[in-house]
Design a protein around this motif. Structure first.
Motif, PDB file in Angstrom:
ATOM      1  N   SER A 134      46.381  51.660  47.131  1.00  0.00           N
ATOM      2  CA  SER A 134      47.008  50.370  46.818  1.00  0.00           C
ATOM      3  C   SER A 134      46.906  49.409  48.008  1.00  0.00           C
ATOM      4  CB  SER A 134      48.458  50.551  46.353  1.00  0.00           C
ATOM      5  OG  SER A 134      49.183  51.228  47.333  1.00  0.00           O
ATOM      6  N   THR A 135      46.786  49.940  49.216  1.00  0.00           N
ATOM      7  CA  THR A 135      46.577  49.072  50.387  1.00  0.00           C
ATOM      8  C   THR A 135      45.131  48.558  50.408  1.00  0.00           C
ATOM      9  OG1 THR A 135      48.219  50.324  51.616  1.00  0.00           O
ATOM     10  CG2 THR A 135      46.694  48.996  52.923  1.00  0.00           C
ATOM     11  N   ALA A 136      44.176  49.467  50.136  1.00  0.00           N
ATOM     12  CA  ALA A 136      42.757  49.063  50.169  1.00  0.00           C
ATOM     13  C   ALA A 136      42.404  48.160  48.991  1.00  0.00           C
ATOM     14  CB  ALA A 136      41.868  50.308  50.155  1.00  0.00           C
ATOM     15  N   HIS A 137      43.029  48.411  47.840  1.00  0.00           N
ATOM     16  CA  HIS A 137      42.678  47.680  46.609  1.00  0.00           C
ATOM     17  C   HIS A 137      43.947  47.211  45.890  1.00  0.00           C
ATOM     18  CE1 HIS A 137      38.463  48.661  47.013  1.00  0.00           C
ATOM     19  NE2 HIS A 137      38.741  49.956  47.094  1.00  0.00           N
ATOM     20  N   PRO A 138      44.654  46.236  46.479  1.00  0.00           N
ATOM     21  CA  PRO A 138      45.934  45.822  45.887  1.00  0.00           C
ATOM     22  C   PRO A 138      45.794  45.161  44.523  1.00  0.00           C
ATOM     23  CG  PRO A 138      45.353  44.432  47.772  1.00  0.00           C
ATOM     24  CD  PRO A 138      44.343  45.531  47.721  1.00  0.00           C
ATOM     25  N   ASP A 139      44.585  44.754  44.161  1.00  0.00           N
ATOM     26  CA  ASP A 139      44.353  44.082  42.877  1.00  0.00           C
ATOM     27  C   ASP A 139      44.072  45.071  41.746  1.00  0.00           C
ATOM     28  OD1 ASP A 139      42.092  44.749  44.437  1.00  0.00           O
ATOM     29  OD2 ASP A 139      40.799  43.541  43.155  1.00  0.00           O
ATOM     30  N   VAL A 140      43.939  46.342  42.050  1.00  0.00           N
ATOM     31  CA  VAL A 140      43.548  47.337  41.034  1.00  0.00           C
ATOM     32  C   VAL A 140      44.796  48.001  40.433  1.00  0.00           C
ATOM     33  CG1 VAL A 140      42.413  49.601  40.777  1.00  0.00           C
ATOM     34  CG2 VAL A 140      41.284  47.754  42.042  1.00  0.00           C
ATOM     35  N   ASP A 141      44.833  48.104  39.102  1.00  0.00           N
ATOM     36  CA  ASP A 141      45.921  48.834  38.436  1.00  0.00           C
ATOM     37  C   ASP A 141      45.716  50.327  38.656  1.00  0.00           C
ATOM     38  OD1 ASP A 141      47.039  46.534  37.447  1.00  0.00           O
ATOM     39  OD2 ASP A 141      46.400  46.851  35.373  1.00  0.00           O
ATOM     40  N   LEU A 142      46.802  51.025  38.943  1.00  0.00           N
ATOM     41  CA  LEU A 142      46.734  52.469  39.146  1.00  0.00           C
ATOM     42  C   LEU A 142      47.689  53.129  38.158  1.00  0.00           C
ATOM     43  CD1 LEU A 142      46.085  55.077  40.641  1.00  0.00           C
ATOM     44  CD2 LEU A 142      47.619  54.370  42.456  1.00  0.00           C
ATOM     45  N   LEU A 143      47.131  53.970  37.284  1.00  0.00           N
ATOM     46  CA  LEU A 143      47.962  54.656  36.283  1.00  0.00           C
ATOM     47  C   LEU A 143      47.825  56.151  36.475  1.00  0.00           C
ATOM     48  CD1 LEU A 143      46.410  52.042  34.684  1.00  0.00           C
ATOM     49  CD2 LEU A 143      48.329  52.579  33.200  1.00  0.00           C
ATOM     50  N   VAL A 144      48.959  56.839  36.581  1.00  0.00           N
ATOM     51  CA  VAL A 144      48.932  58.288  36.819  1.00  0.00           C
ATOM     52  C   VAL A 144      49.935  58.964  35.892  1.00  0.00           C
ATOM     53  CG1 VAL A 144      48.302  57.928  39.244  1.00  0.00           C
ATOM     54  CG2 VAL A 144      50.695  58.287  38.662  1.00  0.00           C
ATOM     55  N   GLU A 175      36.378  54.680  47.848  1.00  0.00           N
ATOM     56  CA  GLU A 175      34.920  54.469  47.879  1.00  0.00           C
ATOM     57  C   GLU A 175      34.381  54.136  46.487  1.00  0.00           C
ATOM     58  OE1 GLU A 175      32.322  54.029  50.039  1.00  0.00           O
ATOM     59  OE2 GLU A 175      34.144  53.718  51.193  1.00  0.00           O
ATOM     60  N   GLY A 176      34.894  54.848  45.480  1.00  0.00           N
ATOM     61  CA  GLY A 176      34.466  54.587  44.097  1.00  0.00           C
ATOM     62  C   GLY A 176      34.771  53.154  43.689  1.00  0.00           C
ATOM     63  N   ILE A 177      35.958  52.698  43.987  1.00  0.00           N
ATOM     64  CA  ILE A 177      36.336  51.319  43.626  1.00  0.00           C
ATOM     65  C   ILE A 177      35.512  50.315  44.436  1.00  0.00           C
ATOM     66  CG2 ILE A 177      38.239  49.649  43.591  1.00  0.00           C
ATOM     67  CD1 ILE A 177      40.120  52.108  43.098  1.00  0.00           C
ATOM     68  N   ASN A 178      35.235  50.639  45.716  1.00  0.00           N
ATOM     69  CA  ASN A 178      34.350  49.753  46.511  1.00  0.00           C
ATOM     70  C   ASN A 178      33.032  49.530  45.784  1.00  0.00           C
ATOM     71  OD1 ASN A 178      36.067  49.402  48.663  1.00  0.00           O
ATOM     72  ND2 ASN A 178      35.186  51.062  49.901  1.00  0.00           N
ATOM     73  N   LYS A 237      33.452  47.334  42.655  1.00  0.00           N
ATOM     74  CA  LYS A 237      33.635  45.919  43.028  1.00  0.00           C
ATOM     75  C   LYS A 237      32.303  45.303  43.454  1.00  0.00           C
ATOM     76  CE  LYS A 237      38.493  45.602  44.215  1.00  0.00           C
ATOM     77  NZ  LYS A 237      39.513  45.456  45.284  1.00  0.00           N
ATOM     78  N   LYS A 238      31.523  46.057  44.244  1.00  0.00           N
ATOM     79  CA  LYS A 238      30.222  45.566  44.697  1.00  0.00           C
ATOM     80  C   LYS A 238      29.304  45.312  43.501  1.00  0.00           C
ATOM     81  CE  LYS A 238      27.135  46.735  48.462  1.00  0.00           C
ATOM     82  NZ  LYS A 238      26.657  47.845  49.266  1.00  0.00           N
ATOM     83  N   TRP A 239      29.466  46.082  42.461  1.00  0.00           N
ATOM     84  CA  TRP A 239      28.695  45.950  41.219  1.00  0.00           C
ATOM     85  C   TRP A 239      29.027  44.608  40.555  1.00  0.00           C
ATOM     86  CZ3 TRP A 239      30.189  49.626  36.617  1.00  0.00           C
ATOM     87  CH2 TRP A 239      29.191  49.613  35.627  1.00  0.00           C
ATOM     88  N   GLY A 240      30.270  44.109  40.800  1.00  0.00           N
ATOM     89  CA  GLY A 240      30.660  42.811  40.264  1.00  0.00           C
ATOM     90  C   GLY A 240      31.795  42.849  39.248  1.00  0.00           C
ATOM     91  N   VAL A 241      32.412  44.022  39.057  1.00  0.00           N
ATOM     92  CA  VAL A 241      33.502  44.100  38.072  1.00  0.00           C
ATOM     93  C   VAL A 241      34.774  43.506  38.689  1.00  0.00           C
ATOM     94  CG1 VAL A 241      34.826  45.600  36.538  1.00  0.00           C
ATOM     95  CG2 VAL A 241      32.488  46.221  37.161  1.00  0.00           C
ATOM     96  N   LYS A 242      35.442  42.649  37.906  1.00  0.00           N
ATOM     97  CA  LYS A 242      36.654  41.980  38.418  1.00  0.00           C
ATOM     98  C   LYS A 242      37.928  42.698  37.959  1.00  0.00           C
ATOM     99  CE  LYS A 242      34.590  38.255  40.174  1.00  0.00           C
ATOM    100  NZ  LYS A 242      33.455  39.011  40.710  1.00  0.00           N
ATOM    101  N   ASN A 243      37.884  43.270  36.762  1.00  0.00           N
ATOM    102  CA  ASN A 243      39.091  43.873  36.185  1.00  0.00           C
ATOM    103  C   ASN A 243      38.941  45.402  36.239  1.00  0.00           C
ATOM    104  OD1 ASN A 243      41.062  44.865  34.464  1.00  0.00           O
ATOM    105  ND2 ASN A 243      40.901  43.170  33.015  1.00  0.00           N
ATOM    106  N   ILE A 244      39.640  46.020  37.186  1.00  0.00           N
ATOM    107  CA  ILE A 244      39.446  47.455  37.425  1.00  0.00           C
ATOM    108  C   ILE A 244      40.784  48.177  37.344  1.00  0.00           C
ATOM    109  CG2 ILE A 244      38.629  49.193  39.102  1.00  0.00           C
ATOM    110  CD1 ILE A 244      36.980  46.926  40.420  1.00  0.00           C
ATOM    111  N   SER A 245      40.790  49.316  36.645  1.00  0.00           N
ATOM    112  CA  SER A 245      41.952  50.205  36.674  1.00  0.00           C
ATOM    113  C   SER A 245      41.492  51.582  37.114  1.00  0.00           C
ATOM    114  CB  SER A 245      42.592  50.329  35.282  1.00  0.00           C
ATOM    115  OG  SER A 245      43.087  49.089  34.859  1.00  0.00           O
ATOM    116  N   LEU A 246      42.350  52.265  37.852  1.00  0.00           N
ATOM    117  CA  LEU A 246      42.088  53.650  38.273  1.00  0.00           C
ATOM    118  C   LEU A 246      43.055  54.545  37.506  1.00  0.00           C
ATOM    119  CD1 LEU A 246      40.841  55.771  40.245  1.00  0.00           C
ATOM    120  CD2 LEU A 246      42.704  55.210  41.830  1.00  0.00           C
ATOM    121  N   LEU A 247      42.489  55.527  36.796  1.00  0.00           N
ATOM    122  CA  LEU A 247      43.307  56.449  35.991  1.00  0.00           C
ATOM    123  C   LEU A 247      43.192  57.848  36.593  1.00  0.00           C
ATOM    124  CD1 LEU A 247      42.721  54.013  34.078  1.00  0.00           C
ATOM    125  CD2 LEU A 247      42.622  55.638  32.193  1.00  0.00           C
ATOM    126  N   CYS A 248      44.330  58.403  37.016  1.00  0.00           N
ATOM    127  CA  CYS A 248      44.333  59.748  37.601  1.00  0.00           C
ATOM    128  C   CYS A 248      45.434  60.550  36.926  1.00  0.00           C
ATOM    129  CB  CYS A 248      44.639  59.703  39.092  1.00  0.00           C
ATOM    130  SG  CYS A 248      43.445  58.734  40.035  1.00  0.00           S
TER     131      CYS A 248
END
Ligand code: PRP
Ligand code: URA
Length: 207
Positions: free
Chosen positions: A169-179, A140-143, A146-157
């Protein structure tokens, strides 16, 4: 295709031990969140665009580099605040935009309660939340980002469950995920095992 990166650095593995330890008090828990967030941010920002800048040293003029992009940190409240504060030390010019979600513990669905975004989106957004469990809050956060207009997104957990990684990764295959760690599984209450318990409660001493 986004990257899925689990940091294997010895310092990450070392600092995870105290973070997970149930006897670590909140002030030391926050220190560990801080250290691990810096290590995550270092890796997440490895590809940031640079532009040349001319600098006068005491001895000569020299060509240096500076960041060429606007960076937005997007902590998912509450627990993400512990990470964005740390990353601001590394990227002091970053903007911080907040998203408030809590997980309804009966439905496990994220419930939004706050959003503060600017009219013009940054070039790069680092969405930060220590825990990726079912993946609902992150998706939901990434949704929203994206709606805000950001193209380059990474999720850090800091800690992720395999179930959450699969869903994000299924919902947002274009987003980098770093854990920092991919744990074993979710329990019946959708808590990460072995995990660290409730990150927000441990950061803010509200157990
Ligand atoms: C935690 C955590 C994530 C979410 C992860 O927040 O910080 O935001 O749960 O769970 P999910 O992947 O199943 O959505 P919580 O709802 O406990 O709120 P808090 O940060 O205010 O404690
Ligand atoms: N949120 C947390 O803080 N911890 C978990 O293990 C799952 C969700």
């Amino acid at each position: 295709m986004g990257r899925i990166v689990e940091l294997k650095h010895p310092l990450v593995r070392h600092h995870l031990a105290a973070l997970r330890d149930a006897s670590t008090p909140p002030h030391l828990f926050r220190d560990q969140i801080r250290r691990l967030s810096l290590l995550l941010a270092y890796e997440a920002t490895a590809q940031l665009a640079l532009k040349p800048i001319s600098i006068e040293t005491p001895l000569a003029t020299t060509e240096c580099m500076e960041l060429a992009c606007r960076i937005g940190l997007v902590p998912i409240l509450r627990a993400g605040l512990g990470m964005s504060d740390a990353i601001l030390d590394l990227i002091p010019q970053a903007e911080v935009w907040h998203l408030g979600f809590y997980r309804d513990e009966s439905t496990l669905q994220p419930v939004e309660y706050y959003q503060k975004f600017s009219t013009s989106p940054p070039d790069v957004a680092l969405v930060v939340d220590p825990m990726l469990a079912t993946g609902g809050s992150a998706i939901e956060g990434i949704n929203k980002v994206k709606k805000w207009g950001v193209k380059n997104i990474s999720l850090l957990c800091i800690i992720a469950a395999p179930e959450g990684i699969e869903k994000v990764s299924t919902a947002h295959p274009d987003v980098d995920l770093l854990v920092c760690a991919i744990d074993d599984h979710l329990n019946n209450h959708a808590y990460i095992v072995p995990g660290l318990g409730d990150a927000g409660d441990r950061i803010f001493n509200t157990l």
